[in-house]
Write a protein that holds these residues in place. Sequence first.
Motif, short mmCIF file in Angstrom:
data_model
loop_
_atom_site.label_atom_id
_atom_site.label_comp_id
_atom_site.label_asym_id
_atom_site.label_seq_id
_atom_site.Cartn_x
_atom_site.Cartn_y
_atom_site.Cartn_z
N SER A 1 36.60 33.57 16.65
CA SER A 1 36.20 34.98 16.57
C SER A 1 34.77 35.13 16.05
CB SER A 1 37.16 35.74 15.66
OG SER A 1 38.47 35.70 16.18
N ASP A 2 34.38 34.31 15.09
CA ASP A 2 33.02 34.39 14.54
C ASP A 2 31.98 34.12 15.61
OD1 ASP A 2 34.12 34.94 12.11
OD2 ASP A 2 33.86 32.92 11.28
N VAL A 3 32.27 33.16 16.46
CA VAL A 3 31.33 32.80 17.52
C VAL A 3 31.29 33.92 18.57
CG1 VAL A 3 30.87 31.16 19.39
CG2 VAL A 3 31.61 30.33 17.16
N GLN A 4 32.45 34.45 18.94
CA GLN A 4 32.50 35.54 19.90
C GLN A 4 31.64 36.72 19.45
OE1 GLN A 4 36.55 36.72 20.37
NE2 GLN A 4 37.26 34.72 21.07
N ASP A 5 31.73 37.03 18.15
CA ASP A 5 31.04 38.22 17.64
C ASP A 5 29.52 38.08 17.62
OD1 ASP A 5 33.36 39.62 17.40
OD2 ASP A 5 33.60 39.28 15.24
N ALA A 6 29.03 36.87 17.88
CA ALA A 6 27.57 36.69 18.01
C ALA A 6 27.05 37.43 19.25
CB ALA A 6 27.23 35.21 18.10
N LEU A 7 27.96 37.76 20.17
CA LEU A 7 27.57 38.48 21.38
C LEU A 7 27.41 39.98 21.14
CD1 LEU A 7 29.86 36.85 24.11
CD2 LEU A 7 27.38 36.66 23.95
N ILE A 8 27.96 40.50 20.06
CA ILE A 8 27.99 41.95 19.86
C ILE A 8 26.59 42.56 19.86
CG2 ILE A 8 28.58 43.79 18.24
CD1 ILE A 8 31.09 42.23 17.49
N SER A 9 25.70 41.99 19.04
CA SER A 9 24.35 42.56 18.97
C SER A 9 23.60 42.36 20.28
CB SER A 9 23.56 41.94 17.82
OG SER A 9 23.40 40.55 18.01
N ILE A 10 23.86 41.25 20.95
CA ILE A 10 23.19 40.99 22.23
C ILE A 10 23.61 42.02 23.27
CG2 ILE A 10 23.02 39.35 24.15
CD1 ILE A 10 23.25 37.10 22.08
N LEU A 11 24.91 42.35 23.31
CA LEU A 11 25.41 43.29 24.30
C LEU A 11 25.07 44.74 23.95
CD1 LEU A 11 28.90 41.71 25.02
CD2 LEU A 11 27.10 42.07 26.71
N SER A 12 25.05 45.06 22.68
CA SER A 12 24.82 46.46 22.30
C SER A 12 23.33 46.77 22.11
CB SER A 12 25.59 46.80 21.02
OG SER A 12 25.18 45.95 19.96
N GLU A 13 22.62 45.92 21.36
CA GLU A 13 21.21 46.19 21.07
C GLU A 13 20.26 45.61 22.11
OE1 GLU A 13 20.80 48.19 18.74
OE2 GLU A 13 22.78 48.07 17.82
N LYS A 14 20.76 44.64 22.87
CA LYS A 14 19.94 43.95 23.90
C LYS A 14 18.76 43.19 23.27
CE LYS A 14 22.43 45.39 27.41
NZ LYS A 14 23.52 46.05 26.67
N TYR A 15 18.98 42.69 22.08
CA TYR A 15 18.00 41.78 21.48
C TYR A 15 18.72 40.91 20.47
CZ TYR A 15 17.83 44.89 17.35
OH TYR A 15 18.15 45.65 16.25
N THR A 16 18.07 39.83 20.07
CA THR A 16 18.60 38.99 19.00
C THR A 16 17.44 38.62 18.07
OG1 THR A 16 19.91 37.00 18.51
CG2 THR A 16 18.28 36.80 20.26
N THR A 17 17.75 38.57 16.79
CA THR A 17 16.71 38.26 15.80
C THR A 17 16.74 36.79 15.42
OG1 THR A 17 18.20 38.88 14.00
CG2 THR A 17 16.71 40.59 14.85
#
Length: 381
Positions: A175-191
């Motif tokens: 689940s922790d790894v899956q949730d790394a996609l949340i910001s990518i899918l919603s914000e369309k960027y990664t820091t």
Amino acid sequence: MPKPKPAPPAAAVEILREPAEVKYAEELAWLRSIDDGPRPSSWASSPRMVRIFILGSSPSDKLDREVRPKFFGDPSTIERAIVTLASDRGLLLIGDPGTGKSWLAELLAAAICGNSTHVVQGTAGTTEDHIKYSWNVAMVIAAGQSRDSIIPSPIMTAMQGGLMGRFEELTRCSSDVQDALISILSEKYTTIPELKGDNVVFARPGFNIIATANARDRGVNELSSALKRRFNFVQVPVVTNKKTEKEIVLFRTRELLARNRFEVEVPPALLDILLQTFADLREVSAAENSEESRLESALSTAEQIGVLEDAVLHGQFFGEGELAPGMLARSLVGTLARRIPEDVSILNKFWHAQVSKRAKKDNAGWRAFEAAGKQALEHLK
């Protein structure tokens, strides 16, 4: 001494399995040359042409040449998948094993952006680094952390190029790894918190994610509510129509055999035996109340393709160059008997009940199939 021969140019080097955009490059180029339909930002093809590429053309499309179907399914399912990828949400293809989810994801990416190879394979060992980025340790030691020392993941590479990123078997990851996609899918960027400046990677127009999930893995690593909201779920159903299943098996088997430069015509009677045997196995499995009484196999269309390819190759290499009922039976038993003795016992019971019944009232093909299957099962006991 003779001079060593120069290596062949990269274009001349054969590869074992071409991605869809390479295999169908000429067809994709032709479709794009006549494509005047509206398309989302940065897409290489319009949604209409993506649909034609995947499902094939029909007379109503009024094209100058035929486009053969590459995926056999409900057009509304394909249309919903295409529309999803034009939206802000990611696409999650979910279904039983062997329903063609990965193949559909590859075709979609090939048609939309011309590159289907930005893939993360989900496993229990997949980490957040596989989704975002990792570091070139030697460069970090020599010059410190910088943009140049980042090793982007396939998803980050897709973001930077405005391409489709693919994530296979999403629910096999924690689940922790899956949730790394949340910001990518919603914000369309990664820091990139390790960097002080220039520490944000923004997605370019055209980027989205196509993920797949096995319906049998539900409850293993359940998706969080937050991640579910960022995906549109598209169910890829099991093929139950015999005519459609027959087309799929023949199409994919011929494609796989073409790698070995074999052009083998499968006798219709033997193909019917294979399809009927799988249909009977599914019916028997559905009637069982206990998992222990069912085969471990999903009895999918993909497994039928594997059985047929194995039998044809066996006939080419060790037989008389043609498919025979006995080879088909031995390949089927070898493919489906995974747990010994449990699967062997289930198959043995099925063979004596169902296959023997059909052999008594049908042609010689069923009788040869019955005898070879019983012999193969005896060897496994």
